[in-house]
Each structure stands twice: as C-alpha cells, then as structure tokens.
Design a protein around this motif. Sequence first.
Motif, mmCIF file in Angstrom:
data_model
loop_
_atom_site.group_PDB
_atom_site.id
_atom_site.type_symbol
_atom_site.label_atom_id
_atom_site.label_comp_id
_atom_site.label_asym_id
_atom_site.label_seq_id
_atom_site.Cartn_x
_atom_site.Cartn_y
_atom_site.Cartn_z
ATOM 1 N N CYS A 263 -0.126 0.004 -5.393
ATOM 2 C CA CYS A 263 -1.543 0.166 -5.043
ATOM 3 C C CYS A 263 -2.328 -1.004 -5.635
ATOM 4 O O CYS A 263 -2.836 -0.929 -6.755
ATOM 5 N N CYS B 9 0.860 -1.186 0.000
ATOM 6 C CA CYS B 9 0.000 0.000 0.000
ATOM 7 C C CYS B 9 0.893 1.232 0.000
ATOM 8 O O CYS B 9 1.682 1.428 0.921
ATOM 9 N N CYS C 178 -2.710 5.752 -5.723
ATOM 10 C CA CYS C 178 -3.679 5.532 -4.648
ATOM 11 C C CYS C 178 -5.073 5.891 -5.117
ATOM 12 O O CYS C 178 -5.278 6.935 -5.743
#
Length: 330
Positions: free
Chosen positions: A138, A129, A157
């Motif tokens: 992502c 992440c 993101c």
Amino acid sequence: MKEFTYERARDVGGAVALLDADPQARCLAGGTNLVDLMKAGVERPGQLVDVRALPLDRIEPTDDGGLRVGATVTNSDLAAHPQIRRHYPALAQAVLEGASGQLRNMATVGGNLLQRTRCAYFTDTALPCNKRSPGSGCPARTGEHHNHAILGASEHCVAVHPSDMGVALAAFDAVVTYETAEGAAELPLADFYLPVGETPHLETALPPGALITSVTLPPAPVAARSRYRKVRERASYAFAIGSAAAALDVSEGVVREVRLAFGAVASRPWRARVAERVLTGQPASGAAFAQAVDAELAAAEALPLNAYKVPLMRNLVLALLTELAEEAAR
C-alpha cells in the motif's frame, strides 16, 4: 481493454444464471464506474451481463411503512422521488451532491453501492496496490494520501469508499436484497461492506454470482428531519474529502434519537454509533454535540497528510447537528 462477451439479461433468473456460470462476469447497468475501470485495466471481466432492462426500476412502499428501492433505479429518479424527499431528505441530498446530472441519469442504486475507490494507486495498474493486487503493498501510506482514511483502515489499505448515497443509506439502516442461484437473501448495509483488515481486495459480503435486486429503507420517523453535508475541494462535482448524514429528534430540549454516518473517512460508509450512544438522552446543545463527535473521532488514526480530516469532520458534524437542533426548536 480485455476482450469480453456481452449478454443482455431478460429476467432476474436469467441474469443470476449467467453470473453463476462465470465467476469473472460483471453486471452492467449504468457503467459509470465499471467501464472506466475496464478502460484502465483494473477490471478485466470476461463477460458483461446487462441488467438495465430488468424490472428492478421501481420505488415502492413496504408493508411496515418503509420504502423498497429497486437496484436499477437511477440516481436521478431516486433523488426526485417525492417519498424519498419527504421521508429521507438526507438521501435525496446525498444523491444530488454525488454526481453531475449526466452521471445521475445513468448511474443506478445497485451500482452505486458497488463502486470502487478512486485511490490513485488503485486505478493505476503500473503501481502496487493491495486492493487491486493482494500482497503488492500500500504505497499510499507513505505517498499521496491526503484524501485517505482516518477510521477503520489498516496497514494494508487506507483507501476510502467514494459513495455519497451509501453514507445516507448507512444512517438509515438500509438493507440490501440480492439473488443467487440458491435464492434470495438479505444483508443489512452495516454488514454489507467488509472491514479492511488484511484482505482489502474483499470489499463486500456478497457471495459469488450475486445480483443486487433492491435496497430497503426501514420506517424511521427521525429520518424526516435529516440532512446531508459534503465538503469537497471545488464547488463543482467532486468526490468528498469529508461528508456526513445526520438525523435528529429533539423533545423538550433533549435528544431522543440521533442518526449519524460519515463519508470519505473510511473504506466504507462509517456509521458513527459511538457518537449516537453518547448523544442520546443528552441536551441538544453544542457542548453535548462536541462531546459525542469527539468520542467518535477518538478512534481516528490519521496519516501526516490527512490529519486535517479530524477537525474538518468535527466542525462539519457540529454545524450539521446545530442546524437540525435549531430547526427542531422553531
């Protein structure tokens, strides 16, 4: 959970000194988000600075007719305050929609603004992440993203900001006041949250060691006729899959002023300024409402599993504006 030290701040200056001395320190007020993230290993502060007892728990009028809300005011007290209910009803509604009664009794205004995304990839430390571990990727873009962003996202993101309160505050041009070792400063909420870009781990424009002390609502007569509407996957407490705060001032059938902000569609509360510009000065009609909302949503970049959010937000905002227009016509 990582071991940490605990300090209870006795005044604002003491809290700021503790935060300034330790870049890894975090403020603890209600703890409804922070403690969960600490248990999951996402947040790993070396020190918690308890700010709950600071004298920041009042709601007071400002000299120009607005309201100043202290950072440790609870969500319950905010939603119940008569001046909030009278002059900014969409804010009271957003707070009541945002959490269960137990959480509202603990959660605070400052903490609400700083809560972090509920993206499953962010909260699971076994998964990559970019927001939690910059440069790791992502996976939501090609994985589970049905409740992710359609506006303002990037390839780095696509998580959304979970706050309901923040959506209403964005619509009413709230200003965040904070304190650092250098003194007090302000940030309009429009500048408080940073664009995702290539650095999704940098979420706010607050400088290191900053303590939020209050949020100011400027006087806004249009806000007295406002509403907040939230769509979620179950009727009981749940995060939004789409939400909107709207305020409308109509005179002789023409929109004099409109405020619009969307939630659960971007990494921050999304102020719908394109829609506001298109609608101002137009008839308060379904056709004009649709034109304005379509202009805002033209920038949407949906992923395969969250494309439903575009028609959902269109229908939600149209219904909200229509209700407000009908109310103004009575």
